[in-house]
Design a protein around this motif. Structure first.
Motif, mmCIF file in Angstrom:
data_model
loop_
_atom_site.group_PDB
_atom_site.id
_atom_site.type_symbol
_atom_site.label_atom_id
_atom_site.label_comp_id
_atom_site.label_asym_id
_atom_site.label_seq_id
_atom_site.Cartn_x
_atom_site.Cartn_y
_atom_site.Cartn_z
ATOM 1 N N ALA A 103 -7.648 8.090 -2.173
ATOM 2 C CA ALA A 103 -6.010 7.607 -2.565
ATOM 3 C C ALA A 103 -6.349 6.550 -3.698
ATOM 4 C CB ALA A 103 -4.875 7.297 -1.411
ATOM 5 N N ASP A 158 4.735 6.361 5.059
ATOM 6 C CA ASP A 158 5.309 6.726 3.856
ATOM 7 C C ASP A 158 4.786 8.285 3.803
ATOM 8 O OD1 ASP A 158 2.149 7.582 3.058
ATOM 9 O OD2 ASP A 158 1.978 5.242 3.176
ATOM 10 N N LEU A 209 -11.568 2.759 6.338
ATOM 11 C CA LEU A 209 -10.096 2.262 5.901
ATOM 12 C C LEU A 209 -10.040 0.696 5.988
ATOM 13 C CD1 LEU A 209 -7.661 3.515 5.065
ATOM 14 C CD2 LEU A 209 -6.691 3.355 7.323
ATOM 15 N N LEU A 269 -10.789 4.216 -1.543
ATOM 16 C CA LEU A 269 -10.812 5.214 -0.706
ATOM 17 C C LEU A 269 -10.240 6.364 -1.881
ATOM 18 C CD1 LEU A 269 -10.359 4.589 2.641
ATOM 19 C CD2 LEU A 269 -12.636 4.302 1.591
ATOM 20 N N LYS A 318 2.279 1.543 -3.188
ATOM 21 C CA LYS A 318 1.062 1.686 -4.533
ATOM 22 C C LYS A 318 0.530 3.284 -4.373
ATOM 23 C CE LYS A 318 -2.005 -1.395 -4.257
ATOM 24 N NZ LYS A 318 -3.328 -2.245 -3.916
ATOM 25 N N PHE A 319 0.579 3.837 -2.933
ATOM 26 C CA PHE A 319 -0.307 5.352 -2.959
ATOM 27 C C PHE A 319 0.681 6.185 -3.175
ATOM 28 C CE2 PHE A 319 -3.524 1.967 -1.417
ATOM 29 C CZ PHE A 319 -4.204 2.099 -2.416
ATOM 30 N N ALA A 366 -12.821 -1.161 0.305
ATOM 31 C CA ALA A 366 -12.685 0.052 0.869
ATOM 32 C C ALA A 366 -11.806 0.545 -0.454
ATOM 33 C CB ALA A 366 -12.502 0.254 2.220
ATOM 34 N N ASN A 392 1.004 -1.209 0.107
ATOM 35 C CA ASN A 392 -0.026 -0.067 0.037
ATOM 36 C C ASN A 392 0.760 1.266 0.143
ATOM 37 O OD1 ASN A 392 -2.325 -1.364 0.078
ATOM 38 N ND2 ASN A 392 -2.990 -0.834 2.097
ATOM 39 N N HIS A 418 -2.903 -2.526 -9.134
ATOM 40 C CA HIS A 418 -4.387 -2.993 -8.979
ATOM 41 C C HIS A 418 -4.895 -2.715 -7.633
ATOM 42 C CE1 HIS A 418 -3.184 -6.496 -6.726
ATOM 43 N NE2 HIS A 418 -4.376 -6.633 -6.521
ATOM 44 N N SER A 419 -6.135 -2.462 -7.481
ATOM 45 C CA SER A 419 -6.784 -1.993 -6.078
ATOM 46 C C SER A 419 -8.018 -2.719 -5.870
ATOM 47 C CB SER A 419 -6.989 -0.507 -5.973
ATOM 48 O OG SER A 419 -7.868 -0.386 -5.310
ATOM 49 N N THR A 420 -8.163 -3.785 -5.244
ATOM 50 C CA THR A 420 -9.340 -4.453 -4.983
ATOM 51 C C THR A 420 -10.067 -3.792 -3.745
ATOM 52 O OG1 THR A 420 -8.447 -6.446 -5.728
ATOM 53 C CG2 THR A 420 -10.412 -6.773 -4.600
ATOM 54 N N GLY A 421 -9.251 -3.352 -2.694
ATOM 55 C CA GLY A 421 -9.712 -2.827 -1.496
ATOM 56 C C GLY A 421 -10.186 -3.764 -0.376
ATOM 57 N N ILE A 422 -9.584 -4.891 -0.397
ATOM 58 C CA ILE A 422 -9.520 -6.041 0.437
ATOM 59 C C ILE A 422 -8.161 -6.079 1.309
ATOM 60 C CG2 ILE A 422 -8.693 -7.823 -0.941
ATOM 61 C CD1 ILE A 422 -11.750 -8.462 0.916
ATOM 62 N N GLY A 423 -7.257 -5.598 1.002
ATOM 63 C CA GLY A 423 -5.809 -5.707 1.776
ATOM 64 C C GLY A 423 -6.100 -5.274 3.191
ATOM 65 N N LEU A 424 -6.464 -4.083 3.435
ATOM 66 C CA LEU A 424 -6.510 -3.810 5.044
ATOM 67 C C LEU A 424 -7.629 -4.264 5.837
ATOM 68 C CD1 LEU A 424 -5.868 0.069 4.488
ATOM 69 C CD2 LEU A 424 -4.259 -1.597 5.271
HETATM 70 N N1 LIG Z 1 -0.715 4.284 2.834
HETATM 71 C C1 LIG Z 1 -1.808 4.440 2.233
HETATM 72 N N2 LIG Z 1 -2.018 5.936 1.859
HETATM 73 C C2 LIG Z 1 -3.110 6.253 1.503
HETATM 74 N N3 LIG Z 1 -3.949 5.847 1.367
HETATM 75 C C3 LIG Z 1 -4.031 4.621 1.451
HETATM 76 C C4 LIG Z 1 -2.792 3.948 2.107
HETATM 77 N N4 LIG Z 1 -3.176 2.718 2.322
HETATM 78 C C5 LIG Z 1 -4.412 2.242 2.065
HETATM 79 N N5 LIG Z 1 -5.041 3.653 1.603
HETATM 80 C C6 LIG Z 1 -6.457 3.747 1.043
HETATM 81 O O1 LIG Z 1 -7.264 2.774 1.578
HETATM 82 C C7 LIG Z 1 -7.994 1.967 0.487
HETATM 83 C C8 LIG Z 1 -7.925 0.672 1.004
HETATM 84 O O2 LIG Z 1 -6.593 -0.213 1.075
HETATM 85 P P1 LIG Z 1 -6.750 -1.568 0.848
HETATM 86 O O3 LIG Z 1 -5.149 -2.252 0.933
HETATM 87 O O4 LIG Z 1 -7.714 -2.332 1.790
HETATM 88 O O5 LIG Z 1 -6.972 -1.766 -0.905
HETATM 89 P P2 LIG Z 1 -6.354 -1.623 -2.178
HETATM 90 O O6 LIG Z 1 -4.768 -1.311 -1.602
HETATM 91 O O7 LIG Z 1 -6.888 -0.665 -2.706
HETATM 92 O O8 LIG Z 1 -6.583 -3.129 -2.848
HETATM 93 P P3 LIG Z 1 -5.986 -4.453 -2.346
HETATM 94 O O9 LIG Z 1 -5.032 -4.378 -1.054
HETATM 95 O O10 LIG Z 1 -7.049 -5.389 -2.237
HETATM 96 O O11 LIG Z 1 -5.022 -4.851 -3.381
HETATM 97 C C9 LIG Z 1 -7.062 2.308 -0.618
HETATM 98 O O12 LIG Z 1 -7.665 1.787 -1.809
HETATM 99 C C10 LIG Z 1 -6.510 3.672 -0.587
HETATM 100 O O13 LIG Z 1 -7.503 4.296 -0.904
#
Ligand SMILES: Nc1ncnc2c1ncn2[C@@H]1O[C@H](COP(=O)(O)OP(=O)(O)OP(=O)(O)O)[C@@H](O)[C@H]1O
Ligand SMILES: [Mg+2]
Length: 360
Positions: free
Chosen positions: A314, A292, A305, A312, A259-260, A310, A256, A321-327
């Motif tokens: 960012a 970060d 979050l 969001l 990625k962001f 989710a 993350n 790729h971004s599924t929104g499941i990681g956190l």
């Molecule tokens: N370090 C970060 N800085 C800013 N925003 C973040 C950060 N980490 C997560 N986010 C925000 O929270 C959302 C959810 O994060 P999450 O890790 O659950 O999903 P993802 O990274 O979009 O997809 P996935 O982890 O499933 O590949 C992200 O889409 C992003 O908008």
């Protein structure tokens, strides 16, 4: 005809009004005619409406009122009984019939409510599953097409230079990595849904695990010219956790951060054993922080979050790729290891994710 759906679209108040109105009509007819026994069965119609749709309790009160009404009618027109005792017995029996009737409806309604609740839960979990499958298919399609395209080039182009082949295979490798991450998340999500998350707690050194994850994310960091700085105050840092889950937690948080974050920024990973005065509630005495210099997270976004799917404000800065499941998974995993995870961040000021665990 489905009796339960007969009034389904009517408002509760309309049904209450109708039931009460019918009840009064029956009572008035009884009173005027003076032959209550002939009409007793008619009480059942309005009562059934009221008890069923009003959630029973008001029905019980009305049943009582009904019995009192009947006794009054009998006092006025109680001539049909040869002995006064029969009139009390009769009133008592009437009340018994109504009370039993209400109780049956009460049970029936509770059962129906339960069915309705489990039905809704089923619907919701089905929706979550469908949404996840859609997302997973979508997320797998892109890297798979990449792999097919890139390997096709290697296969068909005869005059590729060594450096070009290396670059193509690097891209194939990163697409495959992306796919394995999606598949892993999919499997883990399923385990959580089935409440079958396997957790194998043991004591292990966290430092080599973190170094491993940094290594696995090296090419993603290099692509964005982000330097990942890892420092730990200790040479080895023992935690009591699950190696596999812990690797996925660090991997999700680091990926993350990469990625962001925009190009050329820094990411820091810190890990330390807490001093006695720093130990957190529940005896959590090991802290891992991932910081970060990315866009940060607003207070509004912070509330969502760790939710499932989710995505969001960012957005990935390098077409990741971004599924929104990681956190969502991170929180479930950390909690399964009896730890805590939270985020400290201000919008436009980077983000810091903190994981706290115990070492025994
Ligand atoms: N370090 C970060 N800085 C800013 N925003 C973040 C950060 N980490 C997560 N986010 C925000 O929270 C959302 C959810 O994060 P999450 O890790 O659950 O999903 P993802 O990274 O979009 O997809 P996935 O982890 O499933 O590949 C992200 O889409 C992003 O908008
Ligand atoms: Mg993520």
């Amino acid at each position: 005809m489905d009796i339960f759906n007969l009034f389904a679209n009517r408002s509760k108040y309309f049904i209450l009004f109708l039931g009460t109105f019918l009840l009064i009509v029956v009572a008035v007819i009884n009173y005027v005619v003076g032959k209550e026994l002939n009409f007793r069965i008619l009480y059942l119609i309005p009562l059934s409406l009221i008890t069923w749709y009003a959630g029973v309790r008001p029905g019980l009160i009305l049943t009582l009122l009904c019995s009192i009404l009947e006794v009054i009618i009998k006092i006025k027109h109680g001539f049909e009984h040869t002995h006064f005792i029969f009139f009390y017995v009769d009133g008592f029996v009437t009340f018994g019939i109504f009370a039993a009737y209400v109780l049956i409806l009460w049970k029936l309604r509770a059962a129906l409510d339960e069915v309705q609740i489990s039905n809704e839960e089923l619907k919701k979990s089905n929706e979550i599953k469908n949404e996840f499958i859609e997302l997973a298919v979508h997320d797998l399609k892109n890297p798979l097409s990449n792999i097919i395209g890139l390997s096709g080039i290697i296969n068909e182009e005869e005059n590729l230079k060594k450096g070009e082949i290396k670059e193509l295979s690097r891209r194939i490798y990163s697409s495959s990595e992306r796919m394995i991450r999606v598949v892993n998340n999919l499997l883990m999500n399923r385990e959580i849904e089935l409440e079958k998350l396997r957790v194998n707690l043991e004591q292990f050194d966290l430092i080599p695990i973190i170094e491993d994850i940094i290594d696995q994310n090296k090419s993603a960091a290099a692509a964005k010219e982000i330097s990942v700085n890892f420092n730990s105050s200790d040479k080895s840092l023992f935690v009591y956790a699950d190696i596999n889950l812990m690797s996925q937690v660090v991997d999700n948080l680091l990926s993350n951060a990469l990625k962001f974050s925009p190009k050329g920024k820094n990411v820091w990973i810190r890990a330390k054993k807490l001093q006695p005065e720093e130990i957190l509630n529940g005896g959590l005495n090991v802290k891992i922080e991932i910081l970060d210099e990315g866009p940060g997270i607003s207070d509004e976004d912070k509330k969502k979050l760790f939710g499932r799917f989710a995505k969001l404000s960012a957005k990935p800065t390098g077409n990741e790729h971004s599924t929104g499941i990681g956190l969502f998974l991170v929180k479930k995993f950390v909690e399964a290891m009896n730890g805590k995870v939270w985020c400290e961040s201000e919008l436009n000021n980077g983000a810091k994710f903190i994981v706290a665990l115990t070492n025994r």
